[in-house]
Design an enzyme around this catalytic site. Structure first.
Site, PDB file in Angstrom:
ATOM      1  N   GLU A 284      -2.803  54.858   3.787  1.00 53.83           N
ATOM      2  CA  GLU A 284      -2.651  53.616   4.636  1.00 53.83           C
ATOM      3  C   GLU A 284      -1.384  53.491   5.436  1.00 53.83           C
ATOM      4  O   GLU A 284      -1.221  52.908   6.604  1.00 53.83           O
ATOM      5  CB  GLU A 284      -2.808  52.153   3.919  1.00 53.83           C
ATOM      6  CG  GLU A 284      -3.880  52.165   2.981  1.00 53.83           C
ATOM      7  CD  GLU A 284      -5.235  52.191   3.735  1.00 53.83           C
ATOM      8  OE1 GLU A 284      -5.026  51.879   5.036  1.00 53.83           O
ATOM      9  OE2 GLU A 284      -6.309  52.668   3.426  1.00 53.83           O
ATOM     10  N   HIS A 287      -2.075  55.048   8.736  1.00 50.90           N
ATOM     11  CA  HIS A 287      -2.745  53.899   9.551  1.00 50.90           C
ATOM     12  C   HIS A 287      -1.426  53.234  10.410  1.00 50.90           C
ATOM     13  O   HIS A 287      -1.646  52.533  11.476  1.00 50.90           O
ATOM     14  CB  HIS A 287      -3.641  53.164   9.023  1.00 50.90           C
ATOM     15  CG  HIS A 287      -5.059  53.881   8.794  1.00 50.90           C
ATOM     16  ND1 HIS A 287      -5.481  54.168   9.754  1.00 50.90           N
ATOM     17  CD2 HIS A 287      -5.747  53.956   7.647  1.00 50.90           C
ATOM     18  CE1 HIS A 287      -6.893  54.695   9.302  1.00 50.90           C
ATOM     19  NE2 HIS A 287      -6.807  54.696   8.161  1.00 50.90           N
ATOM     20  N   GLU A 313      -8.160  57.250  12.251  1.00 54.06           N
ATOM     21  CA  GLU A 313      -8.374  57.963  10.749  1.00 54.06           C
ATOM     22  C   GLU A 313      -7.685  59.388  10.830  1.00 54.06           C
ATOM     23  O   GLU A 313      -7.078  59.746   9.751  1.00 54.06           O
ATOM     24  CB  GLU A 313      -9.760  58.172  10.356  1.00 54.06           C
ATOM     25  CG  GLU A 313      -9.926  58.490   8.968  1.00 54.06           C
ATOM     26  CD  GLU A 313      -9.808  57.475   7.896  1.00 54.06           C
ATOM     27  OE1 GLU A 313      -9.390  56.284   8.262  1.00 54.06           O
ATOM     28  OE2 GLU A 313     -10.102  58.091   6.904  1.00 54.06           O
TER      29      GLU A 313
HETATM   30 ZN    ZN Z   1      -8.565  55.343   6.737  1.00 55.94          ZN
END
Ligand code: ZN
Length: 520
Positions: A284, A287, A313
């Site tokens: 995360e 991201h 991603e």
């Molecule tokens: Zn992801």
């Protein structure tokens, strides 16, 4: 009111009419984005802190915001502003200039949302909500036939949706659906890359399974509060800025961001093993670094937005895998983990921790899969959803097709549909064309990382000393700062000099796993 004193890109527009239209377009996009950001904050709160009984009221708040955002995005004035801008060569001649990018991408959004009749959008929303309930019930008792009528309905509506959106002349309906998540992607292109990936990956996973050996596990048990400080320290080293973001707990980890100064990460914890929280948090964080790396001056416009789910991603997978499962990372992290988790700075052997972090073993559940077998789960889903949408595979025949392919690629006999074709929420929620973005992310991550290593000599020596700034800055410059200036495929070609291919991911996995499992 939104600050309209500066619409980035407007300074290059000499014609007063174009300039006025462009400024109105950007102001409108920013207002819609403010509402969308507020909606996403309510979504974050719902997953992290909302009182349990507030769900019904929260549902109304979110539905209202979703409706307002949709009305703004489909406002007919947008079409007029876009047409004015499109007619002025000063605005469109250089397709990579700020105004041209914003106009092109806002046109794309507008046309996509206008192509779908309201009746179809509503029918899809109803079918997805009914599909979700049917899926939950069917999964609870592992009875796929209970889900078939809902799935058939969802498939029929998605074929209608694809027909409204249209697809390239040499393409197929799946392309129209996937375009929402990975603009410009086609089943043919996915097939080309996945086709290159599949044989060597199946062989690698099969050879690993045949050894019957697994690296020893490492004890990373610790109380949750202690783990929380540990994972926060690691992502702080990665460069996640806690003055512009937070880390909280949710059942399913996610990242949501409404502005580079407000990025929300969530993770989850298991007391018996900090590696679960570490993996989720590093993922995360990747991201989150993308969201924090978008340029503030472009917030609320395409130039300040992420390119695609696949590229998003790629950022999460790179920090989770290429960095977080590397030997160099564990050289630094093992003593930190030992100390912070209360075991002693020398208690965790870096080499043992590295090996334990790279365990590969076929299993039934995608979200629990390791980084190598994970892609086989995705390849299987892509083939099946493509056939479902085309009409080559009937909904009722899905379990048999799933189980047969699963046996072939992962070497395991699926014991029941709950651990087979009923495990994911995506199709029940009408998300077709979404799954491949996960593996595209892995492919982009490996290819971009190879390039980073070439351009940044000694990169992994940095990691071994807990220094990650050079990689973060490189990604910010090469990827984040461009917003939607380039499409995903084009960005990959510009940075690495070649189209996305399976070679870098295969090279990365084989380079690590062949010696680790002694397959040489
Ligand atoms: Zn992801």
């Amino acid at each position: 009111m939104v600050d309209t004193s500066h619409a980035p890109g407007a300074e290059r527009l000499a014609n007063a009419g174009t300039r006025k239209a462009y400024e109105a377009l950007i102001e409108h996009a920013r207002e819609a984005s403010l509402l969308g950001g507020t909606a996403s904050l309510l979504g974050w709160d719902q997953e992290t802190g909302m009182p349990r009984l507030a769900a019904a009221h929260r549902g109304k708040q979110r539905a209202q915001l979703a409706r307002l955002v949709h009305e703004m995005r489909t406002d007919a004035r947008v079409d007029g502003w876009l047409a004015t801008c499109e007619a002025d060569p000063a605005c469109t001649a250089d397709p990579t200039a700020v105004a041209a990018v914003n106009v092109r991408e806002l046109r794309r959004d507008y046309d996509r949302s206008r192509k779908l009749p309201t009746s179809l959008v509503e029918a899809l929303a109803r079918a997805s909500s009914a599909g979700l309930e049917a899926w939950k019930a069917a999964r609870a008792c592992s009875e796929f036939p209970q889900f078939v009528p809902a799935l058939e309905q969802i498939l029929a509506l998605n074929r209608d949706k694809a027909a409204c959106l249209g697809w390239p002349a040499d393409g197929e309906p799946w392309d129209a659906l996937a375009d929402a998540y990975e603009p410009g992607i086609t089943a043919r292109e996915v097939d080309r890359v996945f086709g290159e990936l599949a044989p060597r990956l199946v062989s690698l996973v099969g050879r690993i399974a045949a050894t019957g050996r697994q690296p020893a596990t490492v004890d990373l048990a610790a109380p949750i509060e202690v783990q929380r400080r540990f994972v926060a320290k690691v992502i702080g080293h990665f460069g996640f800025d806690f003055d512009r973001g937070r880390l909280d707990i949710s059942t399913h980890p996610f990242c949501s961001g409404s502005h580079p100064s407000d990025v929300r990460l969530t993770t989850r914890f298991r007391e018996d093993d900090a590696s679960d929280a570490l993996g989720s948090t590093l993922h995360e964080c990747g991201h989150g670094l993308y969201e924090q790396g978008l340029l503030e001056e472009h917030n609320g416009t395409p130039m300040g937005s992420a390119i695609s789910l696949g590229i998003h991603e790629s950022q999460s997978r790179m920090w989770e895998n290429q960095v977080g499962r590397s030997r160099a990372f564990w050289t630094w992290c093992a003593p930190v983990a030992g100390e912070m988790l209360g075991k002693g700075a020398k208690a965790i052997d870096p080499e043992a921790a590295y090996r334990a972090a790279n365990r590969v073993e076929p299993s039934f559940i995608r979200v629990e899969a390791d980084e190598a077998t994970y892609n086989l789960h995705i390849l299987l889903r892509f083939g099946l959803e493509r056939a479902l949408i085309k009409g080559d595979l009937a909904a009722k025949d899905l379990p048999a097709a799933w189980n047969e392919r699963f046996q072939r690629s992962l070497g395991l006999a699926v014991p029941d549909d709950a651990r087979g074709c009923l495990q994911d929420i995506h199709w029940a929620m009408s998300l077709f064309g979404y799954f491949p973005t996960y593996t595209l992310g892995n492919l982009y991550a490996a290819q971009l990382y190879d390039q980073a290593r070439t351009e940044l000599p000694g990169l992994e020596d940095d990691f071994a000393h807990g220094q990650f700034a050079r990689l973060r800055r490189w990604l910010a410059e090469q990827v984040h700062a461009h917003g939607k200036r380039y499409g995903a495929g084009e960005l990959c070609r510009r940075i690495t000099g070649r189209p996305v291919s399976a070679g870098p991911l295969l090279g990365y996995l084989e380079g690590k796993l062949v010696p680790l499992y002694g397959l040489g």
